[in-house]
Design an enzyme around this catalytic site. Structure first.
Site, PDB file in Angstrom:
ATOM      1  CD  GLU A  39      -2.325  -7.427   2.473  1.00  0.00           C
ATOM      2  OE1 GLU A  39      -2.603  -6.471   2.786  1.00  0.00           O
ATOM      3  OE2 GLU A  39      -3.216  -7.712   3.255  1.00  0.00           O
ATOM      4  N   GLY A  65       0.823  -4.953   0.544  1.00  0.00           N
ATOM      5  CA  GLY A  65      -0.297  -4.635   0.048  1.00  0.00           C
ATOM      6  C   GLY A  65      -0.735  -5.543  -1.432  1.00  0.00           C
ATOM      7  CB  ALA A 109      -0.989   0.463   1.088  1.00  0.00           C
ATOM      8  CD  GLU A 156       1.475  -5.730   5.718  1.00  0.00           C
ATOM      9  OE1 GLU A 156       2.417  -5.935   6.273  1.00  0.00           O
ATOM     10  OE2 GLU A 156       0.902  -5.572   4.761  1.00  0.00           O
TER      11      GLU A 156
HETATM   12  N1  COA Z   1       4.614   3.722  -0.484  1.00  0.00           N
HETATM   13  C1  COA Z   1       5.174   3.984  -0.839  1.00  0.00           C
HETATM   14  N2  COA Z   1       5.958   4.731  -1.647  1.00  0.00           N
HETATM   15  C2  COA Z   1       7.045   3.568  -2.000  1.00  0.00           C
HETATM   16  C3  COA Z   1       6.564   2.865  -1.408  1.00  0.00           C
HETATM   17  C4  COA Z   1       5.241   1.771  -0.409  1.00  0.00           C
HETATM   18  N3  COA Z   1       5.013   0.915  -0.441  1.00  0.00           N
HETATM   19  N4  COA Z   1       7.753   1.413  -1.801  1.00  0.00           N
HETATM   20  C5  COA Z   1       8.465   1.901  -2.133  1.00  0.00           C
HETATM   21  N5  COA Z   1       8.174   2.787  -2.603  1.00  0.00           N
HETATM   22  C6  COA Z   1       8.645   4.147  -3.124  1.00  0.00           C
HETATM   23  C7  COA Z   1      10.290   5.189  -2.341  1.00  0.00           C
HETATM   24  O1  COA Z   1       9.783   5.851  -1.587  1.00  0.00           O
HETATM   25  C8  COA Z   1      10.964   5.785  -3.391  1.00  0.00           C
HETATM   26  O2  COA Z   1      10.186   6.241  -3.999  1.00  0.00           O
HETATM   27  P1  COA Z   1      11.286   7.791  -4.545  1.00  0.00           P
HETATM   28  O3  COA Z   1      12.461   7.276  -5.281  1.00  0.00           O
HETATM   29  O4  COA Z   1      10.138   9.002  -4.434  1.00  0.00           O
HETATM   30  O5  COA Z   1      11.847   8.095  -2.758  1.00  0.00           O
HETATM   31  C9  COA Z   1      10.700   4.577  -5.054  1.00  0.00           C
HETATM   32  O6  COA Z   1       9.551   4.389  -4.430  1.00  0.00           O
HETATM   33  C10 COA Z   1      11.294   2.975  -5.012  1.00  0.00           C
HETATM   34  O7  COA Z   1      11.846   2.860  -4.328  1.00  0.00           O
HETATM   35  P2  COA Z   1      13.352   3.173  -3.012  1.00  0.00           P
HETATM   36  O8  COA Z   1      12.895   2.622  -1.256  1.00  0.00           O
HETATM   37  O9  COA Z   1      14.332   3.757  -2.918  1.00  0.00           O
HETATM   38  O10 COA Z   1      13.357   1.877  -3.377  1.00  0.00           O
HETATM   39  P3  COA Z   1      14.343   0.276  -3.123  1.00  0.00           P
HETATM   40  O11 COA Z   1      14.965  -0.880  -4.121  1.00  0.00           O
HETATM   41  O12 COA Z   1      16.044   0.765  -2.254  1.00  0.00           O
HETATM   42  O13 COA Z   1      14.314  -0.695  -2.358  1.00  0.00           O
HETATM   43  C11 COA Z   1      11.699  -1.418  -1.090  1.00  0.00           C
HETATM   44  C12 COA Z   1      12.509  -1.781  -2.090  1.00  0.00           C
HETATM   45  C13 COA Z   1      10.373  -2.128  -1.589  1.00  0.00           C
HETATM   46  C14 COA Z   1      12.440  -2.836   0.211  1.00  0.00           C
HETATM   47  C15 COA Z   1      11.435  -0.501   0.239  1.00  0.00           C
HETATM   48  O14 COA Z   1      11.070   0.189  -0.879  1.00  0.00           O
HETATM   49  C16 COA Z   1      10.480  -1.167   1.007  1.00  0.00           C
HETATM   50  O15 COA Z   1      10.738  -1.409   1.642  1.00  0.00           O
HETATM   51  N6  COA Z   1       9.419  -0.552   0.174  1.00  0.00           N
HETATM   52  C17 COA Z   1       8.157  -0.877   1.448  1.00  0.00           C
HETATM   53  C18 COA Z   1       8.125  -2.115   1.809  1.00  0.00           C
HETATM   54  C19 COA Z   1       6.747  -2.445   2.887  1.00  0.00           C
HETATM   55  O16 COA Z   1       6.412  -1.810   3.875  1.00  0.00           O
HETATM   56  N7  COA Z   1       5.821  -2.259   2.522  1.00  0.00           N
HETATM   57  C20 COA Z   1       3.758  -2.349   2.715  1.00  0.00           C
HETATM   58  C21 COA Z   1       3.530  -1.339   2.964  1.00  0.00           C
HETATM   59  S1  COA Z   1       1.915  -2.255   3.759  1.00  0.00           S
END
Ligand code: COA
Length: 256
Positions: free
Chosen positions: A114, A111, A66, A134
């Protein structure tokens, strides 16, 4: 069917291919994407003109969860509603009378995982990663994951994933029964389409009956999930978890 912004769709023979289209945000699922998926999956006469549906992501992710910038706005007052919106759309996908296959091309987290769970089958690339992180934000899965994940991989493995928030790769997801098949990244879509052509030769009505029987007999406790999700949105740990993600630092949880 009209065109959307956060999802793209195209016909490939008798398959409808839906692509999540926020690659800059790793296809994070925002309210607009949920609404657009809902609209598309509501049009049964459009869907029924296809023999199968594939959902995949543009770029290096299937969907990284999400959208945390929207999630961070949730409070104890509106958190349950946030959860119910996703639950409703995903249940609609699950109840789709046409087989829906998630072609998981990269991160399928929160999400995003999911969403894959709500599809009928899951094919993954060797680079796919699955997880319900989460807990690292101080909350729980709110789009049906607490219900569908244990059903699919068993309570013990599901709890391990949800309690730790750790990711598993495609190979382990296959051995746990979370995905049906694993292909090399550059083959994932072609092999999924091959499977769809194979499906197209099967008797349509028998497939629809199977989907109907299997998906309608599932009884879930979605409302409990939504209520707990809402309560957690009112905690200090949730504020800390979401802020820490947006500020790119590790959270410090205080159990409050
Ligand atoms: N919501 C909003 N933005 C997200 C996102 C999310 N769930 N997951 C990634 N993004 C965005 C990042 O903020 C970043 O945006 P920006 O370039 O404007 O700063 C962009 O997507 C790229 O992500 P980034 O974190 O820089 O990539 P990465 O390769 O270093 O890491 C992940 C990848 C997936 C490990 C990391 O993005 C992450 O942990 N995301 C969240 C995962 C999560 O907790 N999901 C559950 C949410 S309920």
């Amino acid at each position: 069917m009209k065109r959307f912004e956060t999802i793209l769709w195209e016909s490939q023979e008798t398959t409808l291919v839906i692509k999540l289209n926020r690659p800059d945000k790793l296809n994070a699922i925002n309210a607009q994407m949920l609404t657009e998926l809902d609209e598309l999956f509501s049009d049964l006469s459009f869907l029924e003109s296809y023999s199968s549906i594939v959902v995949t992501g543009i770029g290096k992710a299937f969907a990284a969860g999400a959208d945390i910038s929207e999630l961070a706005q949730c409070t104890a007052e509106n958190g349950a509603e946030f959860s119910r919106h996703g639950q409703h759309v995903y249940r609609r996908i699950e109840l789709c009378p046409i087989p829906v296959i998630a072609a998981v091309n990269g991160y399928a987290l929160g999400g995003g995982c999911e969403l894959a769970l709500a599809c009928h089958l899951r094919f993954a690339s060797t680079t796919a990663l699955f997880g319900q992180p989460e807990v690292k934000l101080g909350i729980i899965p709110g789009y049906g994951g607490t219900q569908r994940l244990p059903r699919l991989i068993g309570i013990s493995r599901a709890l391990e994933l949800m309690i730790t928030g750790e990711y598993i790769d495609a190979e382990r997801a296959l051995s746990w029964g979370l995905v049906n098949r694993v292909y090399e990244s550059d083959e994932l879509l072609d092999r999924t389409m091959e499977f769809c052509r194979y499906l197209a030769q099967k008797p349509l009505h028998a497939i629809r009956s199977l989907l109907h029987i299997v998906t309608s007999s599932i009884s879930e406790n979605y409302e409990l999930e939504a209520q707990q999700f809402g309560i957690l949105c009112g905690t200090e740990d949730f504020l800390e978890g979401t802020r820490a993600f947006l500020e790119r630092r590790s959270p410090v949880f205080r159990g409050k």
